[in-house]
Scaffold this motif. Structure first.
Motif, short mmCIF file in Angstrom:
data_model
loop_
_atom_site.label_atom_id
_atom_site.label_comp_id
_atom_site.label_asym_id
_atom_site.label_seq_id
_atom_site.Cartn_x
_atom_site.Cartn_y
_atom_site.Cartn_z
N TRP A 89 12.83 20.85 -23.26
CA TRP A 89 11.82 21.23 -22.26
C TRP A 89 10.47 20.61 -22.64
O TRP A 89 9.77 20.07 -21.78
N TRP A 90 10.11 20.69 -23.93
CA TRP A 90 8.86 20.08 -24.40
C TRP A 90 8.91 18.56 -24.24
O TRP A 90 7.92 17.95 -23.81
N LEU A 91 10.04 17.95 -24.59
CA LEU A 91 10.18 16.51 -24.42
C LEU A 91 10.06 16.11 -22.95
O LEU A 91 9.46 15.08 -22.62
N LEU A 92 10.61 16.94 -22.07
CA LEU A 92 10.48 16.68 -20.64
C LEU A 92 9.01 16.72 -20.23
O LEU A 92 8.53 15.85 -19.50
N GLY A 93 8.27 17.74 -20.70
CA GLY A 93 6.85 17.84 -20.37
C GLY A 93 6.06 16.64 -20.86
O GLY A 93 5.26 16.06 -20.11
N ILE A 94 6.30 16.25 -22.10
CA ILE A 94 5.60 15.09 -22.67
C ILE A 94 5.96 13.83 -21.89
O ILE A 94 5.09 13.02 -21.54
N SER A 95 7.25 13.66 -21.60
CA SER A 95 7.70 12.48 -20.86
C SER A 95 7.08 12.42 -19.48
O SER A 95 6.66 11.35 -19.02
N LEU A 96 7.00 13.56 -18.79
CA LEU A 96 6.41 13.58 -17.46
C LEU A 96 4.94 13.18 -17.49
O LEU A 96 4.47 12.44 -16.63
N VAL A 97 4.20 13.66 -18.49
CA VAL A 97 2.79 13.30 -18.61
C VAL A 97 2.66 11.80 -18.85
O VAL A 97 1.90 11.10 -18.16
N VAL A 98 3.40 11.28 -19.82
CA VAL A 98 3.30 9.85 -20.16
C VAL A 98 3.74 8.98 -18.98
O VAL A 98 3.03 8.04 -18.59
N LEU A 99 4.91 9.28 -18.42
CA LEU A 99 5.40 8.46 -17.31
C LEU A 99 4.52 8.62 -16.07
O LEU A 99 4.35 7.65 -15.30
N GLY A 100 3.96 9.80 -15.85
CA GLY A 100 3.04 10.00 -14.74
C GLY A 100 1.81 9.14 -14.87
O GLY A 100 1.36 8.50 -13.91
N ASN A 146 0.83 -1.21 0.00
CA ASN A 146 0.00 0.00 0.00
C ASN A 146 0.86 1.26 0.00
O ASN A 146 0.53 2.25 -0.65
N GLY A 147 1.99 1.22 0.73
CA GLY A 147 2.91 2.36 0.73
C GLY A 147 3.51 2.60 -0.64
O GLY A 147 3.61 3.74 -1.10
N ILE A 148 3.89 1.52 -1.31
CA ILE A 148 4.46 1.64 -2.65
C ILE A 148 3.40 2.15 -3.63
O ILE A 148 3.67 3.03 -4.45
N ARG A 149 2.19 1.62 -3.51
CA ARG A 149 1.10 2.07 -4.38
C ARG A 149 0.82 3.56 -4.18
O ARG A 149 0.63 4.30 -5.15
N THR A 150 0.82 3.99 -2.93
CA THR A 150 0.59 5.41 -2.64
C THR A 150 1.70 6.27 -3.24
O THR A 150 1.44 7.30 -3.86
N ALA A 151 2.95 5.83 -3.06
CA ALA A 151 4.08 6.59 -3.60
C ALA A 151 4.01 6.66 -5.12
O ALA A 151 4.25 7.72 -5.72
N LEU A 152 3.70 5.53 -5.76
CA LEU A 152 3.56 5.53 -7.22
C LEU A 152 2.45 6.48 -7.66
O LEU A 152 2.61 7.24 -8.62
N GLY A 153 1.33 6.43 -6.97
CA GLY A 153 0.19 7.29 -7.33
C GLY A 153 0.50 8.76 -7.16
O GLY A 153 0.25 9.57 -8.05
N ILE A 154 1.06 9.12 -6.01
CA ILE A 154 1.39 10.53 -5.76
C ILE A 154 2.46 11.01 -6.74
O ILE A 154 2.34 12.09 -7.33
N GLY A 155 3.50 10.20 -6.93
CA GLY A 155 4.54 10.56 -7.90
C GLY A 155 3.98 10.71 -9.30
O GLY A 155 4.34 11.63 -10.04
#
Length: 186
Positions: free
Chosen positions: A160-171, A13-22
């Motif tokens: 910067w744009w690639l970072l934004g796209i990557s953050l959305v996808v990986l998030g 549950n802790g790992i799931r919470t961390a993954l979700g918040i991250g």
């Protein structure tokens, strides 16, 4: 329910919470980068400036309050602290210009690193198991580095744009992982 099972479930549950918040934070920051790239760059610059001020206070404090350091070490820490504080304050009062300077600096740094990476790849060609891919990577890296060096601001904007796209996808991926992590194990 055994204590071992409860501990394992709690860890999952802790790992799931961390993954979700991250994941949620990554999606939010990624969207901010894509929607307001300039303002987000200024916020990042402000965070770096605040960090510089905090680091400066720590260094100055080490120089002032340390009983074990010698005279020159204390003076050096105090001077370093003052420089960090001045740099942070100047950056905070000139966020737009500092963000542009930071983008230029990062663009030049990335360009140089890509060129060096390509040259290093070529220098390891004798040990490479796949010479074709190594040469391809090296040439691509050197060309990308040269392109970024000739236009560091443009290169930084693309990164910067690639970072934004990557953050959305990986998030999004991490949010999905948060819902599915440990489901089959318990």
């Amino acid at each position: 329910m055994s204590t071992e099972y409860a501990a394992e479930k709690s860890a999952v549950n802790g790992i799931r919470t961390a993954l979700g918040i991250g994941g949620v934070l990554a999606v939010i920051v990624g969207i901010l980068i894509l929607v307001w790239p300039g303002k987000t760059a200024m916020v990042v610059t402000a965070i770096i400036a605040i960090y510089a001020i905090a680091a400066g206070l720590v260094y100055a404090g080490l120089g002032i309050f340390s009983k074990t350091k010698g005279g020159w070490a204390r003076v050096g820490h105090i001077l370093l602290g003052i420089l960090f504080i001045i740099g942070g304050v100047v950056a905070l009062f000139n966020l737009g210009q500092t963000a542009v300077w930071l983008a230029l600096f990062i663009g030049i740094l990335v360009g140089i690193m890509w060129i060096v990476e390509g040259i290093v790849s070529l220098s390891t060609l004798g040990d490479a198991s796949s010479k074709g891919w190594t040469i391809f990577f090296a040439i691509l890296s050197i060309i990308a580095g040269i392109v970024v060096l000739f236009s560091p601001i443009w290169g930084t904007i693309v990164l910067w744009w690639l970072l934004g796209i990557s953050l959305v996808v990986l998030g999004i991926i991490n949010i999905v992982r948060a819902f599915t992590f440990g489901k089959g194990d318990l």
